[in-house]
Design an enzyme around this catalytic site. Sequence first.
Site, PDB file in Angstrom:
ATOM      1  N   TYR A 122     -32.366  18.095  -3.166  1.00  0.00           N
ATOM      2  CA  TYR A 122     -32.769  19.361  -3.365  1.00  0.00           C
ATOM      3  C   TYR A 122     -33.668  19.764  -1.822  1.00  0.00           C
ATOM      4  O   TYR A 122     -35.431  19.259  -2.031  1.00  0.00           O
ATOM      5  CB  TYR A 122     -33.063  19.354  -4.154  1.00  0.00           C
ATOM      6  CG  TYR A 122     -32.687  18.837  -5.527  1.00  0.00           C
ATOM      7  CD1 TYR A 122     -30.658  19.188  -5.610  1.00  0.00           C
ATOM      8  CD2 TYR A 122     -32.617  19.188  -7.107  1.00  0.00           C
ATOM      9  CE1 TYR A 122     -29.954  19.229  -6.754  1.00  0.00           C
ATOM     10  CE2 TYR A 122     -32.024  19.143  -7.890  1.00  0.00           C
ATOM     11  CZ  TYR A 122     -30.588  18.793  -8.008  1.00  0.00           C
ATOM     12  OH  TYR A 122     -29.605  18.744  -8.716  1.00  0.00           O
ATOM     13  N   ARG A 129     -23.657  28.838 -13.359  1.00  0.00           N
ATOM     14  CA  ARG A 129     -24.248  28.783 -12.013  1.00  0.00           C
ATOM     15  C   ARG A 129     -24.779  30.192 -12.072  1.00  0.00           C
ATOM     16  O   ARG A 129     -24.469  30.763 -10.911  1.00  0.00           O
ATOM     17  CB  ARG A 129     -23.240  28.520 -11.201  1.00  0.00           C
ATOM     18  CG  ARG A 129     -23.422  27.179 -10.722  1.00  0.00           C
ATOM     19  CD  ARG A 129     -22.849  26.765  -9.460  1.00  0.00           C
ATOM     20  NE  ARG A 129     -22.118  25.573  -9.878  1.00  0.00           N
ATOM     21  CZ  ARG A 129     -22.652  24.300  -9.564  1.00  0.00           C
ATOM     22  NH1 ARG A 129     -24.015  23.975  -8.719  1.00  0.00           N
ATOM     23  NH2 ARG A 129     -22.107  22.903  -9.329  1.00  0.00           N
TER      24      ARG A 129
END
Length: 326
Positions: free
Chosen positions: A56, A205
């Site tokens: 990330y 999401r």
Amino acid sequence: MTLPTRRLGELAVGAQGLGCMGMSQSYGQGDEAESIATVHRAIDLGVTLFDTADQYGRGANEELLGRALKGRRDQVAIATKFGFVSTEGAIAIRGDAAYVHQAVNSSLQRINIDNIDLYYQHRVDPNVPIEETVGAMAELVQAGKVRYLGLSEAGPETIRRAHAVHPITALQSEWSLWTRDIEAEILAVCRELGIGIVPFSPLGRGFLTGSVTSVDKLDSDDMRRSLPRFSGENFDRNLAIVDELNSLAAERGVTAGQLALAWVQHQGDDVVPIPGTKRRKYLEENVAAADLKLTADDLAAIEAAAPVDAVVGDRYRPEMQKLVGR
């Protein structure tokens, strides 16, 4: 409210965790000050499981989480992952023993901690036997660098083989009203072996919140622009599910996102979802969903609104979709 405790194997954590990926990538511009404030507020609300990965932000997210948790390490459980490696325009996975040892040392340095509470293999390497990977991860436990081991998006046979090498504490996989693949076989295997479930993207999401009404309104670098479920006719058809959830949520006086997240929370005491956010406002809304009690009638209505096969479109582009369920 203060979250109750749930167990992932032997690891006790708050009943809802915090996914930190979006603080550093994938969902538009970051805001470090607000992200750190969100982490601090999460701890105040009883969140103890904080999830990151070396991928990330190419390490930036681990560094951010380390800064946010400075002075509060003893209050939390830190989970991170290894496996994705940067290559020229392609996705590559490494699970060989040498890389496992290299990756954990880098993560420990970036987060600035002495040990990781829960260390996941981010995706299974098809070119390395899972026994080699988990064997190396077990060496990290023996060395005191890691407390518990996890897998992410692994298939049922891989989970069994891994668990035979060293106990697997948690499986992290996408699970929500938007994605229910693990219910077919993987969930039963995990429960047979006493492995906890950590659902990521429990709000689809963000789609299940009803806040995404047009892909064109997303930031230009938002990863959702490239996902099949957010594309063309798929997007329009999937919006109909959210409309149904909005109606049910309005009857309860909650948001569609809270209803969808409460559904995940109700799937068992071995389930600890990690909704991601970088803003305190949405964190507080998410945590409140853990206190929402659903009746059998509520659950049946939700099931009718979002049955197993309702969502259209793959979760990922083909090159990423093939990494799921190995």
